[in-house]
Design a protein around this motif. Structure first.
Motif, PDB file in Angstrom:
ATOM      1  N   VAL A  49     105.423  36.109  44.628  1.00 27.80           N
ATOM      2  CA  VAL A  49     104.584  36.208  43.432  1.00 27.80           C
ATOM      3  C   VAL A  49     104.545  34.861  42.723  1.00 27.80           C
ATOM      4  N   ASP A  50     105.718  34.237  42.539  1.00 23.40           N
ATOM      5  CA  ASP A  50     105.775  32.919  41.889  1.00 23.40           C
ATOM      6  C   ASP A  50     105.003  31.868  42.679  1.00 23.40           C
ATOM      7  N   ALA A  51     105.121  31.895  44.003  1.00 19.09           N
ATOM      8  CA  ALA A  51     104.404  30.928  44.849  1.00 19.09           C
ATOM      9  C   ALA A  51     102.897  31.125  44.724  1.00 19.09           C
ATOM     10  N   CYS A  52     102.442  32.365  44.718  1.00 15.94           N
ATOM     11  CA  CYS A  52     101.011  32.650  44.556  1.00 15.94           C
ATOM     12  C   CYS A  52     100.546  32.171  43.182  1.00 15.94           C
ATOM     13  N   HIS A  53     101.346  32.416  42.159  1.00 17.89           N
ATOM     14  CA  HIS A  53     101.012  31.952  40.803  1.00 17.89           C
ATOM     15  C   HIS A  53     100.823  30.440  40.786  1.00 17.89           C
ATOM     16  N   GLU A  54     101.723  29.714  41.400  1.00 15.48           N
ATOM     17  CA  GLU A  54     101.620  28.247  41.434  1.00 15.48           C
ATOM     18  C   GLU A  54     100.388  27.795  42.215  1.00 15.48           C
ATOM     19  N   THR A  55     100.102  28.463  43.336  1.00 18.31           N
ATOM     20  CA  THR A  55      98.921  28.117  44.141  1.00 18.31           C
ATOM     21  C   THR A  55      97.644  28.358  43.356  1.00 18.31           C
ATOM     22  N   TRP A  56      97.517  29.529  42.750  1.00 20.37           N
ATOM     23  CA  TRP A  56      96.301  29.848  42.011  1.00 20.37           C
ATOM     24  C   TRP A  56      96.156  28.972  40.768  1.00 20.37           C
ATOM     25  N   LYS A  57      97.285  28.660  40.127  1.00 25.76           N
ATOM     26  CA  LYS A  57      97.239  27.760  38.976  1.00 25.76           C
ATOM     27  C   LYS A  57      96.749  26.383  39.416  1.00 25.76           C
ATOM     28  N   ALA A  58      97.221  25.887  40.566  1.00 26.96           N
ATOM     29  CA  ALA A  58      96.785  24.591  41.104  1.00 26.96           C
ATOM     30  C   ALA A  58      95.304  24.618  41.490  1.00 26.96           C
ATOM     31  N   GLN A  59      94.788  25.799  41.842  1.00 24.32           N
ATOM     32  CA  GLN A  59      93.362  25.955  42.164  1.00 24.32           C
ATOM     33  C   GLN A  59      92.518  26.180  40.911  1.00 24.32           C
ATOM     34  N   ASP A  60      93.149  26.077  39.745  1.00 25.35           N
ATOM     35  CA  ASP A  60      92.481  26.225  38.443  1.00 25.35           C
ATOM     36  C   ASP A  60      91.926  27.616  38.169  1.00 25.35           C
ATOM     37  N   LEU A  61      92.531  28.652  38.754  1.00 29.52           N
ATOM     38  CA  LEU A  61      92.145  30.007  38.378  1.00 29.52           C
ATOM     39  C   LEU A  61      92.629  30.261  36.956  1.00 29.52           C
ATOM     40  N   PRO A  62      91.828  30.931  36.141  1.00 33.70           N
ATOM     41  CA  PRO A  62      92.327  31.304  34.818  1.00 33.70           C
ATOM     42  C   PRO A  62      93.510  32.258  34.959  1.00 33.70           C
ATOM     43  N   ILE A  63      94.623  31.915  34.379  1.00 34.14           N
ATOM     44  CA  ILE A  63      95.814  32.778  34.410  1.00 34.14           C
ATOM     45  C   ILE A  63      95.804  33.612  33.135  1.00 34.14           C
ATOM     46  N   LEU A  64      95.669  34.921  33.289  1.00 38.27           N
ATOM     47  CA  LEU A  64      95.601  35.831  32.156  1.00 38.27           C
ATOM     48  C   LEU A  64      96.986  36.280  31.700  1.00 38.27           C
ATOM     49  N   GLN A  65      97.930  36.298  32.637  1.00 36.16           N
ATOM     50  CA  GLN A  65      99.305  36.714  32.346  1.00 36.16           C
ATOM     51  C   GLN A  65     100.215  35.953  33.293  1.00 36.16           C
ATOM     52  N   THR A  66     101.166  35.208  32.747  1.00 37.07           N
ATOM     53  CA  THR A  66     102.123  34.496  33.584  1.00 37.07           C
ATOM     54  C   THR A  66     103.103  35.504  34.189  1.00 37.07           C
ATOM     55  N   PRO A  67     103.856  35.123  35.224  1.00 37.59           N
ATOM     56  CA  PRO A  67     104.774  36.073  35.853  1.00 37.59           C
ATOM     57  C   PRO A  67     105.724  36.727  34.849  1.00 37.59           C
ATOM     58  N   VAL A  68     105.837  38.033  34.985  1.00 34.39           N
ATOM     59  CA  VAL A  68     106.639  38.831  34.070  1.00 34.39           C
ATOM     60  C   VAL A  68     107.141  40.075  34.807  1.00 34.39           C
ATOM     61  N   GLU A  69     108.263  40.583  34.371  1.00 32.65           N
ATOM     62  CA  GLU A  69     108.776  41.849  34.893  1.00 32.65           C
ATOM     63  C   GLU A  69     108.107  42.983  34.126  1.00 32.65           C
ATOM     64  N   ALA A  70     107.471  43.903  34.835  1.00 32.98           N
ATOM     65  CA  ALA A  70     106.816  45.067  34.225  1.00 32.98           C
ATOM     66  C   ALA A  70     107.477  46.336  34.757  1.00 32.98           C
ATOM     67  N   ASP A  71     107.081  47.474  34.236  1.00 29.41           N
ATOM     68  CA  ASP A  71     107.670  48.741  34.673  1.00 29.41           C
ATOM     69  C   ASP A  71     107.543  48.952  36.177  1.00 29.41           C
ATOM     70  N   PHE A  72     106.445  48.501  36.767  1.00 34.18           N
ATOM     71  CA  PHE A  72     106.172  48.740  38.182  1.00 34.18           C
ATOM     72  C   PHE A  72     106.658  47.616  39.094  1.00 34.18           C
TER      73      PHE A  72
END
Length: 123
Positions: free
Chosen positions: A77-100
């Motif tokens: 998940v963190d690696a995908c976040h970094e890749t998409w951030k580097a591709q300039d995708l708008p990040i709506l929510q940074t990595p977080v622990e959720a109920d699911f």
């Protein structure tokens, strides 16, 4: 009966196809001015239909659909976040622990939400 097709209403199917090709790492099966199609996996297709030609017509608000991608670990998940951030995708929510599970959310060019997550190991 199992869903086998996801359809997103988009402004420009060719631009959206280029976007999804970059994040999915696969070429579309079909790409035209009004419609594009991808194999998501052996049983599920992703269709991108122009909001200007879809029948019957629909009104779509940005963020009205969410595609979810289950990943094998929080590190993935963190690696995908970094890749998409580097591709300039708008990040709506940074990595977080959720109920699911562990998750983050980005957006495609039409505002549809893209969520990756590692499911919680809780029973």
């Amino acid at each position: 009966m199992q869903p086998t097709y996801i359809l997103l209403v988009v402004n420009d199917p060719l631009a959206s196809a280029a976007f999804y090709e970059s994040i999915l790492g696969t070429t579309p099966v079909e790409a035209q001015k009004t419609f594009a199609l991808f194999h998501m996996n052996p049983t599920t297709m992703l269709g991108l239909w122009s909001k200007h030609t879809i029948e019957p017509p629909v009104t779509v608000a940005p963020g009205s659909a969410e595609l979810c991608f289950a990943l094998e670990s929080a590190e993935a998940v963190d690696a995908c976040h970094e890749t998409w951030k580097a591709q300039d995708l708008p990040i709506l929510q940074t990595p977080v622990e959720a109920d699911f599970g562990y998750t983050f959310t980005a957006a495609d060019p039409d505002g549809h939400r893209l969520r990756t997550f590692c499911p919680s190991q809780r029973g």
